[in-house]
Design a protein around this motif. Structure first.
Motif, PDB file in Angstrom:
ATOM      1  N   LYS A 218      31.616  -6.295 -34.756  1.00  0.00           N
ATOM      2  CA  LYS A 218      32.123  -4.444 -34.324  1.00  0.00           C
ATOM      3  C   LYS A 218      31.170  -3.511 -33.101  1.00  0.00           C
ATOM      4  O   LYS A 218      31.093  -2.738 -33.361  1.00  0.00           O
ATOM      5  N   GLY A 219      30.931  -4.876 -32.354  1.00  0.00           N
ATOM      6  CA  GLY A 219      30.559  -4.772 -30.820  1.00  0.00           C
ATOM      7  C   GLY A 219      32.091  -3.419 -30.649  1.00  0.00           C
ATOM      8  O   GLY A 219      32.761  -3.749 -30.299  1.00  0.00           O
ATOM      9  N   LYS A 220      31.228  -3.698 -28.841  1.00  0.00           N
ATOM     10  CA  LYS A 220      32.464  -2.430 -28.116  1.00  0.00           C
ATOM     11  C   LYS A 220      31.872  -2.773 -26.801  1.00  0.00           C
ATOM     12  O   LYS A 220      30.756  -2.907 -26.304  1.00  0.00           O
ATOM     13  N   LEU A 221      32.832  -2.224 -25.758  1.00  0.00           N
ATOM     14  CA  LEU A 221      32.708  -2.834 -24.692  1.00  0.00           C
ATOM     15  C   LEU A 221      32.502  -1.595 -23.682  1.00  0.00           C
ATOM     16  O   LEU A 221      34.143  -0.408 -23.718  1.00  0.00           O
ATOM     17  N   VAL A 222      31.746  -1.226 -22.943  1.00  0.00           N
ATOM     18  CA  VAL A 222      31.354   0.066 -22.095  1.00  0.00           C
ATOM     19  C   VAL A 222      31.033  -0.138 -20.392  1.00  0.00           C
ATOM     20  O   VAL A 222      30.276  -1.347 -20.117  1.00  0.00           O
ATOM     21  N   PHE A 223      32.327   0.847 -20.149  1.00  0.00           N
ATOM     22  CA  PHE A 223      31.748  -0.194 -18.510  1.00  0.00           C
ATOM     23  C   PHE A 223      30.824   1.291 -17.851  1.00  0.00           C
ATOM     24  O   PHE A 223      31.078   2.283 -18.924  1.00  0.00           O
ATOM     25  N   ASN A 229      30.783  -3.364 -13.361  1.00  0.00           N
ATOM     26  CA  ASN A 229      29.604  -3.562 -14.049  1.00  0.00           C
ATOM     27  C   ASN A 229      29.981  -2.973 -15.967  1.00  0.00           C
ATOM     28  O   ASN A 229      30.506  -1.823 -15.075  1.00  0.00           O
ATOM     29  N   HIS A 230      29.545  -3.260 -17.198  1.00  0.00           N
ATOM     30  CA  HIS A 230      30.090  -3.048 -17.990  1.00  0.00           C
ATOM     31  C   HIS A 230      29.110  -3.612 -19.016  1.00  0.00           C
ATOM     32  O   HIS A 230      28.023  -4.695 -18.604  1.00  0.00           O
ATOM     33  N   SER A 231      28.694  -3.739 -19.788  1.00  0.00           N
ATOM     34  CA  SER A 231      27.942  -3.847 -21.155  1.00  0.00           C
ATOM     35  C   SER A 231      28.725  -4.030 -22.693  1.00  0.00           C
ATOM     36  O   SER A 231      29.668  -3.157 -22.985  1.00  0.00           O
ATOM     37  N   PHE A 232      29.066  -5.029 -22.622  1.00  0.00           N
ATOM     38  CA  PHE A 232      28.777  -5.286 -24.500  1.00  0.00           C
ATOM     39  C   PHE A 232      27.441  -4.901 -25.539  1.00  0.00           C
ATOM     40  O   PHE A 232      26.590  -5.379 -25.442  1.00  0.00           O
ATOM     41  N   GLN A 233      28.191  -3.998 -26.370  1.00  0.00           N
ATOM     42  CA  GLN A 233      26.646  -3.654 -27.014  1.00  0.00           C
ATOM     43  C   GLN A 233      27.880  -3.544 -28.687  1.00  0.00           C
ATOM     44  O   GLN A 233      27.830  -2.871 -29.706  1.00  0.00           O
ATOM     45  N   PHE A 234      26.330  -4.027 -29.546  1.00  0.00           N
ATOM     46  CA  PHE A 234      26.413  -3.834 -30.712  1.00  0.00           C
ATOM     47  C   PHE A 234      25.456  -3.662 -31.523  1.00  0.00           C
ATOM     48  O   PHE A 234      23.225  -3.528 -30.879  1.00  0.00           O
ATOM     49  N   ARG A 235      24.921  -2.961 -32.876  1.00  0.00           N
ATOM     50  CA  ARG A 235      24.252  -2.226 -33.636  1.00  0.00           C
ATOM     51  C   ARG A 235      24.055  -2.996 -34.852  1.00  0.00           C
ATOM     52  O   ARG A 235      24.460  -3.959 -35.721  1.00  0.00           O
TER      53      ARG A 235
END
Length: 276
Positions: A218-223, A229-235
């Motif tokens: 359930k990670g998300k893509l953030v620009f 440039n972007h990131s994949f973010q997980f918790r």
């Protein structure tokens, strides 16, 4: 001849639905609206006169169906949609030319009109249509956001090969996003569909056919801004895992970084030393 008709057909071949959604989001961040017109309007910036010869040269090469002239106008490496490897040099481009430039793409370029279909997008470069082709300000092709049937087939074959080499617990996904090596870890991020992503990590040296040491869903893509440039973010509880992907950086920028936070405090940062 306007680009309106060719673009309808082109968009079916550019990317799959999930990737098109990512491009739409990216376009929204860059240009302030979802979707782009295929012609220059009053809000767009027409191509300055000094760049017209650069674009006309590419159009002429496409009209002549001259692969050699087109190849000379590319900047390397030319990235392709992952997991298709980037094209590193002229020799590779010659060998893979028909894989990237099919008759439909060449026709799109050849039939384009400088005053209607090309526009300057500031420091980002010169764009054809809705971004099917991008040139830098020296006239070199820096991006081709179009996928031929040959590339689509190759991508499917490469994904199938990846799946057979992965541990069964992580062998199912819609499409792969990245495979990284840092000083201590091998990391995969996969698109699971519905705008959700999965993070899997192995200790350095382990085979990806082994069970991952950590899996986060359930990670998300953030620009990050308009440069790509972007990131994949997980918790995971009080921990956050961010995979920062560098698209626009300096010549010595790594392909990306893994940064781990605990209670919003950075506790680990590792540069990517290898990216597939």
């Amino acid at each position: 001849m306007s680009l309106a008709s060719p673009l309808k057909a082109i968009k079916l071949a550019v990317f799959g639905q999930a990737k098109l959604m990512q491009i739409a989001c990216y376009a929204a961040l860059i240009f302030g609206a979802m979707g782009l017109s295929s012609t220059v309007n009053a809000a767009d910036e027409a191509l300055p006169k000094e760049y017209i010869p650069l674009v006309q040269g590419l159009i002429d090469a496409a009209k002549a169906n001259d692969p050699e002239a087109i190849v000379k106008r590319l900047a390397y490496p030319l990235k392709r949609e992952y997991p298709i490897p980037a094209i590193q040099n002229t020799q590779e481009m010659v060998a893979r030319f028909e894989q990237v430039f099919d008759s439909q793409l060449i026709e799109l370029i050849a039939n384009s009109k400088i005053d209607a279909d090309w526009q300057i997008m500031g420091w980002r470069g010169i764009m054809l249509g809705s971004g099917e082709v991008w040139l830098d300000l020296d006239g070199k092709i820096i991006a081709i956001n179009y996928q031929t049937p040959a590339e689509a087939k190759l991508k499917a074959e490469l994904i199938a090969k990846q799946k057979t080499g992965l541990h069964p617990s992580v062998s199912e996904f819609v499409s792969p996003e990245l495979t990284w090596e840092t000083a201590k870890f091998t990391i995969r991020v996969d698109n699971m569909g519905n705008s959700q992503y999965r993070y899997a990590a192995w200790a350095k040296g382990k085979s990806l056919s082994e069970k991952p040491d950590l899996v986060l869903n359930k990670g998300k893509l953030v620009f990050d801004g308009s440069g790509g440039n972007h990131s994949f973010q997980f918790r995971s509880g009080s921990y956050q895992y961010h995979c920062y992907v560098t698209v626009l950086g300096t010549s010595d920028s790594p392909p990306g970084e893994l940064v781990v936070y605990k209670n919003d405090e950075e506790i680990l940062k590792q540069a990517v030393i290898k990216a597939d």
